[in-house]
Design a protein around this motif. Structure first.
Motif, short mmCIF file in Angstrom:
data_model
loop_
_atom_site.label_atom_id
_atom_site.label_comp_id
_atom_site.label_asym_id
_atom_site.label_seq_id
_atom_site.Cartn_x
_atom_site.Cartn_y
_atom_site.Cartn_z
N TYR A 1 7.27 25.87 -3.21
CA TYR A 1 8.57 25.67 -2.55
C TYR A 1 9.59 26.71 -3.01
N GLU B 1 11.57 28.94 -0.27
CA GLU B 1 12.50 28.12 0.52
C GLU B 1 13.66 27.63 -0.34
N ASN C 1 16.09 30.50 -0.83
CA ASN C 1 16.86 30.76 0.38
C ASN C 1 17.95 29.70 0.60
N LYS C 2 17.60 28.43 0.43
CA LYS C 2 18.57 27.35 0.62
C LYS C 2 19.69 27.44 -0.41
#
Length: 95
Positions: A18, A21, A24-25
């Motif tokens: 993960y 992601e 990026n978040k």
């Protein structure tokens, strides 16, 4: 939920897969100045590993640099146990 709070819902498996992601978040959250609190929603997390703990620590450090607070919410079961064993409450607030 206040507009000053942004929530990131984590997946069932919060591990190294993960990472991209998550990066990026959280980069979006760090760039957004209207949110002062970042809620990490653990309601779906059934598994996490040491890389997930490292991601939380890294997020807390980056948030502290820009005046934001990281809060873990809805952790239960094994995820809550791992957070407790790792003494994560000393690093991030756990509600």
């Amino acid at each position: 939920m206040s507009e000053a709070v942004i929530t990131i819902k984590l997946p069932e498996r919060f591990d190294f897969s993960y990472h991209k992601e998550f990066y990026n978040k959280t980069a979006e959250v760090l760039a957004d100045h209207k949110h002062r609190e970042v809620e990490m929603d653990f309601s779906r997390v059934e598994y996490l590993d040491s890389s997930a703990l490292g991601m939380l620590v890294m997020l807390q450090k980056k948030c502290a640099e820009v005046g934001k607070q990281v809060v873990v919410v809805n952790a239960s079961g094994l995820a809550a146990d791992i957070l407790k064993i790792a003494n994560m409450e000393k690093i991030v607030e756990i509600r």
